[in-house]
Design a protein around this motif. Structure first.
Motif, PDB file in Angstrom:
ATOM      1  N   VAL A 197       3.242   7.318   5.847  1.00 31.68           N
ATOM      2  CA  VAL A 197       3.919   5.902   5.843  1.00 31.68           C
ATOM      3  C   VAL A 197       3.065   5.090   6.558  1.00 31.68           C
ATOM      4  O   VAL A 197       3.370   5.427   7.840  1.00 31.68           O
ATOM      5  CB  VAL A 197       5.473   5.879   5.719  1.00 31.68           C
ATOM      6  CG1 VAL A 197       6.028   4.474   5.727  1.00 31.68           C
ATOM      7  CG2 VAL A 197       6.062   6.763   5.090  1.00 31.68           C
ATOM      8  N   THR A 198       2.412   4.090   6.311  1.00 33.18           N
ATOM      9  CA  THR A 198       1.783   3.212   7.123  1.00 33.18           C
ATOM     10  C   THR A 198       2.668   2.120   7.666  1.00 33.18           C
ATOM     11  O   THR A 198       3.477   1.219   6.975  1.00 33.18           O
ATOM     12  CB  THR A 198       0.471   2.442   6.495  1.00 33.18           C
ATOM     13  OG1 THR A 198      -0.462   3.432   6.042  1.00 33.18           O
ATOM     14  CG2 THR A 198      -0.212   1.393   7.291  1.00 33.18           C
ATOM     15  N   VAL A 199       2.648   2.036   9.086  1.00 33.30           N
ATOM     16  CA  VAL A 199       3.607   0.831   9.618  1.00 33.30           C
ATOM     17  C   VAL A 199       2.696  -0.149  10.097  1.00 33.30           C
ATOM     18  O   VAL A 199       1.812   0.106  11.167  1.00 33.30           O
ATOM     19  CB  VAL A 199       4.326   1.847  10.862  1.00 33.30           C
ATOM     20  CG1 VAL A 199       5.279   0.789  11.705  1.00 33.30           C
ATOM     21  CG2 VAL A 199       5.509   2.610   9.979  1.00 33.30           C
ATOM     22  N   ASN A 200       3.294  -1.549  10.046  1.00 35.87           N
ATOM     23  CA  ASN A 200       2.565  -2.486  10.949  1.00 35.87           C
ATOM     24  C   ASN A 200       3.730  -2.789  12.007  1.00 35.87           C
ATOM     25  O   ASN A 200       4.878  -3.259  11.563  1.00 35.87           O
ATOM     26  CB  ASN A 200       2.605  -3.587   9.909  1.00 35.87           C
ATOM     27  CG  ASN A 200       1.995  -4.906  10.643  1.00 35.87           C
ATOM     28  OD1 ASN A 200       1.785  -5.155  12.055  1.00 35.87           O
ATOM     29  ND2 ASN A 200       1.291  -5.570   9.843  1.00 35.87           N
ATOM     30  N   PRO A 201       3.247  -2.654  13.353  1.00 36.54           N
ATOM     31  CA  PRO A 201       4.447  -2.720  14.372  1.00 36.54           C
ATOM     32  C   PRO A 201       4.767  -4.118  14.343  1.00 36.54           C
ATOM     33  O   PRO A 201       5.969  -4.502  15.183  1.00 36.54           O
ATOM     34  CB  PRO A 201       3.617  -2.465  15.599  1.00 36.54           C
ATOM     35  CG  PRO A 201       2.494  -1.540  14.978  1.00 36.54           C
ATOM     36  CD  PRO A 201       2.135  -2.083  13.827  1.00 36.54           C
ATOM     37  N   ARG A 202       4.432  -5.214  13.604  1.00 36.45           N
ATOM     38  CA  ARG A 202       4.548  -6.762  13.736  1.00 36.45           C
ATOM     39  C   ARG A 202       5.693  -6.872  12.651  1.00 36.45           C
ATOM     40  O   ARG A 202       6.061  -8.007  12.363  1.00 36.45           O
ATOM     41  CB  ARG A 202       3.605  -7.498  13.860  1.00 36.45           C
ATOM     42  CG  ARG A 202       2.662  -7.381  15.233  1.00 36.45           C
ATOM     43  CD  ARG A 202       1.479  -8.220  15.253  1.00 36.45           C
ATOM     44  NE  ARG A 202       0.883  -8.203  16.489  1.00 36.45           N
ATOM     45  CZ  ARG A 202       1.215  -8.676  17.741  1.00 36.45           C
ATOM     46  NH1 ARG A 202       2.323  -9.417  17.407  1.00 36.45           N
ATOM     47  NH2 ARG A 202       0.539  -8.571  18.941  1.00 36.45           N
ATOM     48  N   ARG A 203       5.778  -5.664  11.780  1.00 34.62           N
ATOM     49  CA  ARG A 203       6.745  -5.876  10.625  1.00 34.62           C
ATOM     50  C   ARG A 203       7.670  -4.991  10.560  1.00 34.62           C
ATOM     51  O   ARG A 203       7.856  -3.969   9.598  1.00 34.62           O
ATOM     52  CB  ARG A 203       5.933  -6.013   9.149  1.00 34.62           C
ATOM     53  CG  ARG A 203       4.818  -7.292   9.397  1.00 34.62           C
ATOM     54  CD  ARG A 203       3.927  -7.133   8.130  1.00 34.62           C
ATOM     55  NE  ARG A 203       4.560  -7.311   6.725  1.00 34.62           N
ATOM     56  CZ  ARG A 203       3.947  -7.276   5.679  1.00 34.62           C
ATOM     57  NH1 ARG A 203       2.578  -7.383   5.849  1.00 34.62           N
ATOM     58  NH2 ARG A 203       4.362  -7.338   4.568  1.00 34.62           N
ATOM     59  N   LEU A 204       8.577  -4.761  11.581  1.00 38.62           N
ATOM     60  CA  LEU A 204       9.063  -3.266  11.607  1.00 38.62           C
ATOM     61  C   LEU A 204      10.532  -3.258  10.745  1.00 38.62           C
ATOM     62  O   LEU A 204      10.899  -2.306  10.552  1.00 38.62           O
ATOM     63  CB  LEU A 204       9.913  -3.382  13.242  1.00 38.62           C
ATOM     64  CG  LEU A 204       8.692  -2.827  14.336  1.00 38.62           C
ATOM     65  CD1 LEU A 204       9.367  -2.377  15.722  1.00 38.62           C
ATOM     66  CD2 LEU A 204       7.946  -1.620  13.496  1.00 38.62           C
ATOM     67  N   ARG A 205      10.899  -4.470  10.388  1.00 39.29           N
ATOM     68  CA  ARG A 205      12.047  -4.423   9.407  1.00 39.29           C
ATOM     69  C   ARG A 205      11.582  -3.558   8.115  1.00 39.29           C
ATOM     70  O   ARG A 205      12.209  -2.809   7.532  1.00 39.29           O
ATOM     71  CB  ARG A 205      12.514  -5.696   9.024  1.00 39.29           C
ATOM     72  CG  ARG A 205      13.729  -5.790   8.028  1.00 39.29           C
ATOM     73  CD  ARG A 205      14.493  -7.214   7.780  1.00 39.29           C
ATOM     74  NE  ARG A 205      14.800  -7.635   9.040  1.00 39.29           N
ATOM     75  CZ  ARG A 205      15.514  -9.053   9.536  1.00 39.29           C
ATOM     76  NH1 ARG A 205      15.481  -9.627   8.379  1.00 39.29           N
ATOM     77  NH2 ARG A 205      15.933  -9.289  10.379  1.00 39.29           N
ATOM     78  N   GLU A 206      10.310  -3.971   7.684  1.00 44.99           N
ATOM     79  CA  GLU A 206       9.729  -3.268   6.470  1.00 44.99           C
ATOM     80  C   GLU A 206       9.448  -2.132   6.741  1.00 44.99           C
ATOM     81  O   GLU A 206       9.659  -1.147   5.824  1.00 44.99           O
ATOM     82  CB  GLU A 206       8.424  -4.202   6.013  1.00 44.99           C
ATOM     83  CG  GLU A 206       8.733  -5.779   5.488  1.00 44.99           C
ATOM     84  CD  GLU A 206       7.502  -6.666   5.455  1.00 44.99           C
ATOM     85  OE1 GLU A 206       7.788  -7.537   4.634  1.00 44.99           O
ATOM     86  OE2 GLU A 206       6.285  -6.098   5.781  1.00 44.99           O
ATOM     87  N   ALA A 207       9.110  -1.614   7.902  1.00 44.28           N
ATOM     88  CA  ALA A 207       8.620  -0.355   8.535  1.00 44.28           C
ATOM     89  C   ALA A 207       9.683   0.602   8.189  1.00 44.28           C
ATOM     90  O   ALA A 207       9.820   1.888   7.669  1.00 44.28           O
ATOM     91  CB  ALA A 207       7.993  -0.147   9.829  1.00 44.28           C
ATOM     92  N   GLY A 239       0.876  -1.332   0.187  1.00 46.70           N
ATOM     93  CA  GLY A 239       0.252  -0.135  -0.193  1.00 46.70           C
ATOM     94  C   GLY A 239       0.856   1.150   0.089  1.00 46.70           C
ATOM     95  O   GLY A 239       0.367   2.210  -0.560  1.00 46.70           O
ATOM     96  N   ASN A 240       1.946   1.193   0.909  1.00 45.83           N
ATOM     97  CA  ASN A 240       2.806   2.480   0.786  1.00 45.83           C
ATOM     98  C   ASN A 240       3.404   2.507  -0.736  1.00 45.83           C
ATOM     99  O   ASN A 240       3.724   3.869  -0.960  1.00 45.83           O
ATOM    100  CB  ASN A 240       3.956   2.052   1.873  1.00 45.83           C
ATOM    101  CG  ASN A 240       3.426   2.435   3.138  1.00 45.83           C
ATOM    102  OD1 ASN A 240       2.376   2.961   3.675  1.00 45.83           O
ATOM    103  ND2 ASN A 240       4.200   1.415   4.262  1.00 45.83           N
ATOM    104  N   ARG A 241       3.893   1.463  -1.276  1.00 44.37           N
ATOM    105  CA  ARG A 241       4.270   1.734  -2.581  1.00 44.37           C
ATOM    106  C   ARG A 241       3.513   2.388  -3.635  1.00 44.37           C
ATOM    107  O   ARG A 241       3.727   3.183  -4.464  1.00 44.37           O
ATOM    108  CB  ARG A 241       4.777   0.254  -3.101  1.00 44.37           C
ATOM    109  CG  ARG A 241       5.429   0.163  -4.466  1.00 44.37           C
ATOM    110  CD  ARG A 241       6.285  -0.989  -4.774  1.00 44.37           C
ATOM    111  NE  ARG A 241       5.286  -2.153  -4.574  1.00 44.37           N
ATOM    112  CZ  ARG A 241       5.418  -3.052  -3.637  1.00 44.37           C
ATOM    113  NH1 ARG A 241       6.164  -3.005  -2.372  1.00 44.37           N
ATOM    114  NH2 ARG A 241       4.629  -4.098  -3.660  1.00 44.37           N
ATOM    115  N   ALA A 242       2.028   1.884  -3.409  1.00 41.06           N
ATOM    116  CA  ALA A 242       1.161   2.299  -4.485  1.00 41.06           C
ATOM    117  C   ALA A 242       0.717   3.837  -4.153  1.00 41.06           C
ATOM    118  O   ALA A 242       0.536   4.595  -4.995  1.00 41.06           O
ATOM    119  CB  ALA A 242      -0.207   1.603  -4.229  1.00 41.06           C
TER     120      ALA A 242
END
Length: 248
Positions: free
Chosen positions: A71-81, A49-52
């Protein structure tokens, strides 16, 4: 001037013909600028979604700089964040972070959210965090515990708006924005009377909710002078580092 700090871009997971309605909705209600998060990023897949959204903001010929991104952040995917923050914040079209605690299963009391907000603080931008009920008090405590963190309590706790008053009075780096699908009489007036006007923002939850709800609720509070101006746009320009010049 009006700046909407809680808006969305893209289609929802249920039947709503609003995929391209962000600018049209803004025009209808006289909203000059909006900070938007990708619905895909919030609900399904944050990196995708951030890329789009980045592609849309980069190629959007609105000519006026009216849309800015979270920038939407998923706290369970911090490396991607962390990767997305490094990629998109320097573009200048992204000015903050969006975290939905419910969709990601990361409540304000969770270590995952604390870690995510530490990352946000290190990036130097504000975060819009979904709050409901007493969770706004937990968010205020995380803000107090995290040096330099600035957070916006999305929905200002909804039915927990009195908790939001307590939270904002406890932490001057916590901001309140009022959008909610309900509009109890006196809610915004009470908050505005008890919270420093420098901590109040305007948000609509468009395109999920028609902006008329937020506009009506704020209008019913009969705010005037500096308080009205700060809610409408001034606090947002200071918080996000936006220019105060009207885009049209």
């Amino acid at each position: 001037m009006i700046i909407d700090v809680h808006a969305h871009w893209g289609p929802w997971f249920f039947t709503m013909d609003v995929a391209g309605a962000t600018l049209a909705t803004m025009d209808r209600y006289g909203i000059d600028r909006a900070v938007v998060s990708s619905t895909e990023a919030v609900i399904y897949d944050a990196p995708a979604g951030n890329r789009a959204l980045a592609a849309a903001l980069g190629g959007h010929d609105d000519g006026l700089g009216r849309l800015f991104g979270y920038v939407t952040v998923n706290p369970r995917r911090l490396r991607e964040a962390d990767r997305d923050l490094r990629r998109y914040l320097p573009t200048g079209r992204f000015v903050g972070v969006k975290i939905h605690t419910d969709y990601t299963g990361s409540p304000a009391t969770s270590p995952q959210l604390r870690d995510a907000l530490e990352l946000v603080a290190s990036a130097g931008c504000p975060a819009l965090v979904h709050t409901w009920g007493a969770s706004v008090l937990d968010l205020a405590q995380v803000c107090l515990d995290t040096p330099g963190l600035r957070v916006i309590a999305g929905h200002m706790g909804a039915d927990g708006f009195r908790y939001a008053i307590e939270a904002a009075r406890a932490c001057d780096r916590l901001y309140l924005e009022p959008c909610w699908s309900h509009a109890p009489a006196g809610r915004i007036a009470e908050v505005a009377a008890k919270v420093d006007a420098r901590q109040l923002l305007f948000g609509t939850d468009a395109t999920l909710i028609d902006p008329s709800s937020a506009f009506g609720a704020v209008a019913a509070a009969n705010l005037t002078g500096e308080t009205a101006e700060r809610i409408a746009w001034r606090n947002a320009t200071e918080l996000f580092g936006l220019t105060a010049t009207q885009p049209h």
